[in-house]
Structures are given as C-alpha cells and as structure tokens.
Motif scaffolding. Structure first.
Motif, PDB file in Angstrom:
ATOM      1  N   ILE A 130     -96.864 131.303 191.613  1.00 47.67           N
ATOM      2  CA  ILE A 130     -97.169 131.636 193.008  1.00 47.67           C
ATOM      3  C   ILE A 130     -97.636 133.082 193.122  1.00 47.67           C
ATOM      4  O   ILE A 130     -98.627 133.385 193.796  1.00 47.67           O
ATOM      5  N   LYS A 131     -96.903 134.010 192.462  1.00 47.76           N
ATOM      6  CA  LYS A 131     -97.277 135.423 192.523  1.00 47.76           C
ATOM      7  C   LYS A 131     -98.648 135.649 191.884  1.00 47.76           C
ATOM      8  O   LYS A 131     -99.468 136.423 192.399  1.00 47.76           O
ATOM      9  N   ASN A 132     -98.892 134.984 190.760  1.00 48.24           N
ATOM     10  CA  ASN A 132    -100.191 135.132 190.104  1.00 48.24           C
ATOM     11  C   ASN A 132    -101.318 134.582 190.975  1.00 48.24           C
ATOM     12  O   ASN A 132    -102.421 135.137 191.006  1.00 48.24           O
ATOM     13  N   ARG A 133    -101.052 133.500 191.695  1.00 50.35           N
ATOM     14  CA  ARG A 133    -102.059 132.940 192.593  1.00 50.35           C
ATOM     15  C   ARG A 133    -102.369 133.926 193.717  1.00 50.35           C
ATOM     16  O   ARG A 133    -103.540 134.160 194.046  1.00 50.35           O
TER      17      ARG A 133
ATOM     18  N   GLY B 101    -100.167 139.328 179.551  1.00 49.35           N
ATOM     19  CA  GLY B 101     -99.167 138.367 179.994  1.00 49.35           C
ATOM     20  C   GLY B 101     -97.777 138.813 179.616  1.00 49.35           C
ATOM     21  O   GLY B 101     -97.492 139.097 178.447  1.00 49.35           O
ATOM     22  N   GLN B 102     -96.870 138.891 180.556  1.00 47.45           N
ATOM     23  CA  GLN B 102     -95.517 139.343 180.273  1.00 47.45           C
ATOM     24  C   GLN B 102     -94.657 138.208 179.743  1.00 47.45           C
ATOM     25  O   GLN B 102     -93.725 138.423 178.987  1.00 47.45           O
ATOM     26  N   GLY B 103     -94.963 136.985 180.132  1.00 46.38           N
ATOM     27  CA  GLY B 103     -94.191 135.857 179.636  1.00 46.38           C
ATOM     28  C   GLY B 103     -95.077 134.973 178.796  1.00 46.38           C
ATOM     29  O   GLY B 103     -95.189 133.776 179.026  1.00 46.38           O
TER      30      GLY B 103
ATOM     31  N   ASP C  98    -100.301 138.103 184.883  1.00 51.21           N
ATOM     32  CA  ASP C  98     -99.369 139.238 184.757  1.00 51.21           C
ATOM     33  C   ASP C  98     -97.911 138.804 184.792  1.00 51.21           C
ATOM     34  O   ASP C  98     -97.091 139.241 183.993  1.00 51.21           O
ATOM     35  N   GLY C  99     -97.555 137.963 185.736  1.00 51.62           N
ATOM     36  CA  GLY C  99     -96.147 137.622 185.924  1.00 51.62           C
ATOM     37  C   GLY C  99     -95.805 136.215 185.496  1.00 51.62           C
ATOM     38  O   GLY C  99     -96.658 135.405 185.143  1.00 51.62           O
ATOM     39  N   ARG C 100     -94.514 135.912 185.522  1.00 53.60           N
ATOM     40  CA  ARG C 100     -94.046 134.580 185.157  1.00 53.60           C
ATOM     41  C   ARG C 100     -94.198 133.583 186.308  1.00 53.60           C
ATOM     42  O   ARG C 100     -94.134 132.387 186.096  1.00 53.60           O
TER      43      ARG C 100
ATOM     44  N   ASP D 232     -96.475 127.806 182.249  1.00 51.52           N
ATOM     45  CA  ASP D 232     -97.846 127.566 182.707  1.00 51.52           C
ATOM     46  C   ASP D 232     -98.077 128.337 183.995  1.00 51.52           C
ATOM     47  O   ASP D 232     -98.264 127.759 185.062  1.00 51.52           O
ATOM     48  N   SER D 233     -98.034 129.676 183.900  1.00 53.40           N
ATOM     49  CA  SER D 233     -98.071 130.497 185.104  1.00 53.40           C
ATOM     50  C   SER D 233     -99.404 131.194 185.328  1.00 53.40           C
ATOM     51  O   SER D 233     -99.652 131.717 186.411  1.00 53.40           O
ATOM     52  N   ALA D 234    -100.263 131.259 184.307  1.00 57.17           N
ATOM     53  CA  ALA D 234    -101.542 131.936 184.479  1.00 57.17           C
ATOM     54  C   ALA D 234    -102.406 131.189 185.494  1.00 57.17           C
ATOM     55  O   ALA D 234    -102.406 129.959 185.542  1.00 57.17           O
ATOM     56  N   VAL D 235    -103.145 131.955 186.301  1.00 58.17           N
ATOM     57  CA  VAL D 235    -103.967 131.367 187.360  1.00 58.17           C
ATOM     58  C   VAL D 235    -105.399 131.867 187.232  1.00 58.17           C
ATOM     59  O   VAL D 235    -105.637 133.065 187.048  1.00 58.17           O
ATOM     60  N   ARG D 236    -106.332 130.939 187.322  1.00 59.66           N
ATOM     61  CA  ARG D 236    -107.755 131.269 187.363  1.00 59.66           C
ATOM     62  C   ARG D 236    -108.288 130.838 188.720  1.00 59.66           C
ATOM     63  O   ARG D 236    -108.175 129.664 189.100  1.00 59.66           O
ATOM     64  N   ALA D 237    -108.846 131.786 189.470  1.00 58.24           N
ATOM     65  CA  ALA D 237    -109.445 131.477 190.768  1.00 58.24           C
ATOM     66  C   ALA D 237    -110.950 131.627 190.638  1.00 58.24           C
ATOM     67  O   ALA D 237    -111.444 132.691 190.241  1.00 58.24           O
ATOM     68  N   VAL D 238    -111.681 130.561 190.980  1.00 57.80           N
ATOM     69  CA  VAL D 238    -113.144 130.571 190.851  1.00 57.80           C
ATOM     70  C   VAL D 238    -113.758 130.343 192.229  1.00 57.80           C
ATOM     71  O   VAL D 238    -113.535 129.305 192.860  1.00 57.80           O
TER      72      VAL D 238
END
Length: 368
Positions: A262-265, A229-231, A257-259, A236-242
């Motif tokens: 949307i990008k993490n999604r 994690g860079q930030g 990875d990013g702050r 609350d930017s981390a995303v888990r896709a199941v």
C-alpha cells in the motif's frame, strides 16, 4: 516597497499570534504551515527592526552634530549608521524578490547514467553519495525508492525522495547534465575519460495537485529485487505504476522501498503525479517560449551544467562566471554542495535585481 514591507510585517505579527494559540496544536498541518511561514518572514522582520532602531540612533547622532565637543564622534556615528541603513535597504530588496512557490516542497530526485557506459554508472553512485551527505548536512532525508544496477557496481538509474523543510530550494540547482572527467578504474593506460549523468529534480506534488486519471494508470505488483528494496525477496510489495501504457505519453514509475504494498503504491502515484506535473509545466513553458531551459538534456558530453575534473581537483559550474564558478572537488564530492548552491542563488538574485531596475527605468521613461 514600503507598502509591501508593512504588509509582510503585519502578516508576521498575525502568524506569531496564531502560533501562540494552544488550539493550533490540534491542527498539525496548519501549525506546520505557519511555522514555515514564520521562518520565511523572520529574516525580513529582523532587518525591519534593526532599521527602525538605527533610524532612531541616526536621529540622535544628528542632534549631537551641533555640539562642538561631540561633533567628531557624532559624525562618525552618522556615517556608519547611514552605511548600514543603505545595506539594509539592499538586503530588503533582495528579500522582496519573487520566490519559487515550490521551494518548500519535498523532492523527487532522479539520476540516470548518460554517455560513458560503466563509468557513467559509477559516477551516478558517486553523485548519489554526494547528495545523501548534502541532504544530511541540510537536515533533510534522502530515501532511495528505486535503483537499477549497472556494471561494476554502478547504477544506471536511481529514483529517490528527499524530504524536509525547503528540500526543493536546496536541490533545484542540481538539475541538468553533470559531466565527470577522470581516469576510470578499468583504464589501464591512464587515459582520462569523460562521462555524464543527467539529474532531474522534481518538486513533489500530491495527486490532488495535478489531474491524474487513475483509469489511465496500470498498477503491477511484483517481488522486490535489486538495490533500493529494504525487504528484498521477502514480499510481493514492489509496485510499478504505468501511465497511458503503450502510448507516446507513457510514464513508468517503480517503487520498492518499503515492505508495504500500500505504501509503495501511494509513493509510486506521488512520483507519477510529480513527473506528470513536470511534463505539463515543460509543455506550458514551451508554448509560452519561456526562458526556462529543459532541466535534463540528452546526456551528451557537450551538454553540461557542471564538470567534475578529478585530475585538477576542480568542480566547475558553467552557469557561473569568473572565479566564482570553480570549487574544490574533494569538498563538493563529499557533500559540500552548499557553497555552489549559494553562489548560484546569489547570481540569480543579482540577475533579478538588474531586471527589476531595468523595469523601473523603463517605467520612468514610459511615464515621461
């Protein structure tokens, strides 16, 4: 073979013409595709042009054979040109062998510690460092999307994205079980331990390349934490896709990875689509009883594609034979993976040439 070579030479001319059109700069994706294709065809066209030039030279040298004063010199020219032309024909045959359509794709790289406990986690971080340096040397970029720390500063799992031209071609030979034999830092008696890390190399696909029903995907958002994690602990930017949570088909992807949430999604869905595509590809291969083996085993010590023996400073790739299978460990672990990859690619080309020759021979017998 000549007909196919003429087709590719004509395609090269069309690609060069298109790249020379200023209007093409307004279409960056098409321009990038044409640039890649130009780079793919250049070695073949270079050989064709050399062959044409040498054919003209050979005709001139043969004419001089009738001249008593020039006969000896001309005979030498004929011999050397004929040998080079034969080499060019072999090189052209290799270039016409089937290529992997995924070669120019980006890569999702996954490392998972297998047998060996904490030492396997430490070896996973060694491999990540090795691949990072290998990527840099190949003008590629490796970016860690998610990592789970293990004991002693190792990693139980790492998920990374590798971007750049022909990333998959550079990394596809790395999939499988990597075995390390060395004395762990925690071993007081100096005994050699054997540990493993499984490596998965997935060609990155976009969502529109595979059927991914978003109604079957659960998206969770949480605070970034841990390696990757860079930030970290800022948003609350981390995303888990199941995918299909709670079923045997479940696939879970984490991207922190990013702050940007949307990008993490977006990245998590790309990784998810790549894993789903690989699952479908494996199932298809199994149904067709393909010769392709599963790229990642169970992580058991007996399963391996490559062994890193520290005591003997040797890396052995078990897919190769004879002296070609051994490499200096101190070079490979520092990122000099290219010689190993080149040897594997060369062995694969030789296998394809043998198969092509056998098919041609079978065809001749069949015709008879």
């Amino acid at each position: 073979m000549s007909g196919r070579l003429e087709e590719l030479a004509a395609e090269f001319s069309m690609v060069e013409l298109a790249l020379g059109d200023p209007a093409m700069l307004a279409e960056p994706r098409e321009y990038a595709r044409l640039t890649r294709r130009h780079r793919e065809l250049t070695p073949l066209v270079t050989l064709l042009r050399e062959r044409d030039s040498l054919t003209t030279d050979l005709a001139g040298a043969r004419e001089l054979l009738s001249d008593p004063d020039m006969r000896e010199l001309a005979a030498g020219e004929v011999e050397s040109i004929t040998a080079r032309l034969a080499g060019i024909e072999t090189d052209l045959e290799v270039l016409l062998l089937p290529t992997d359509p995924d070669d120019n794709k980006h890569v999702i790289l996954e490392l998972r510690a297998g047998a060996g406990g904490a030492e396997a986690g430490l070896f996973a971080t060694d491999l990540l460092r090795m691949y990072t340096r290998y990527a840099e040397g190949a003008s590629l970029k490796l970016n860690v999307l998610d990592a789970s720390e293990s004991d002693l500063g190792g990693a139980s799992k790492v998920v990374a994205e590798i971007t750049g031209d022909f990333a998959y071609r550079a990394f596809k030979w790395e999939r499988g079980v990597h075995r390390v034999q060395r004395v762990p830092a925690t071993e007081s008696a100096g005994r050699i331990h054997t540990s493993t890390v499984t490596v998965a190399v997935l060609p990155e696909v976009q969502q529109d390349e595979v059927h991914l029903d978003l109604s079957e995907v659960r998206i969770d958002v949480y605070r970034s934490q841990g390696a990757g994690g860079q930030g970290v602990n800022t948003t609350d930017s981390a995303v888990r896709a199941v995918y299909r949570a709670g079923t045997p088909d479940e696939i879970m992807v984490v991207c922190q990875d990013g702050r940007s949430q949307i990008k993490n999604r977006e990245k998590a869905l790309i990784v998810l689509a790549s894993r789903l595509a690989e699952r479908e590809r494996a199932a298809r291969d199994e149904r067709e009883r393909s010769e392709r083996a599963s790229q990642v085993g169970s992580g058991d010590r007996s399963e391996k594609i490559r062994t890193y023996n520290y005591a003997q400073n040797r890396v052995t790739d078990h897919r190769l034979e004879g002296d070609t299978k051994n490499f200096a460990l101190d070079s490979v672990i520092e990122g000099q993976v290219a010689p190993v990859v080149a040897a594997l690619a060369r062995a694969e080309r030789e296998r394809q040439l043998v198969e092509m020759g056998q098919q041609q021979q079978d065809g001749q017998y069949g015709a008879a």
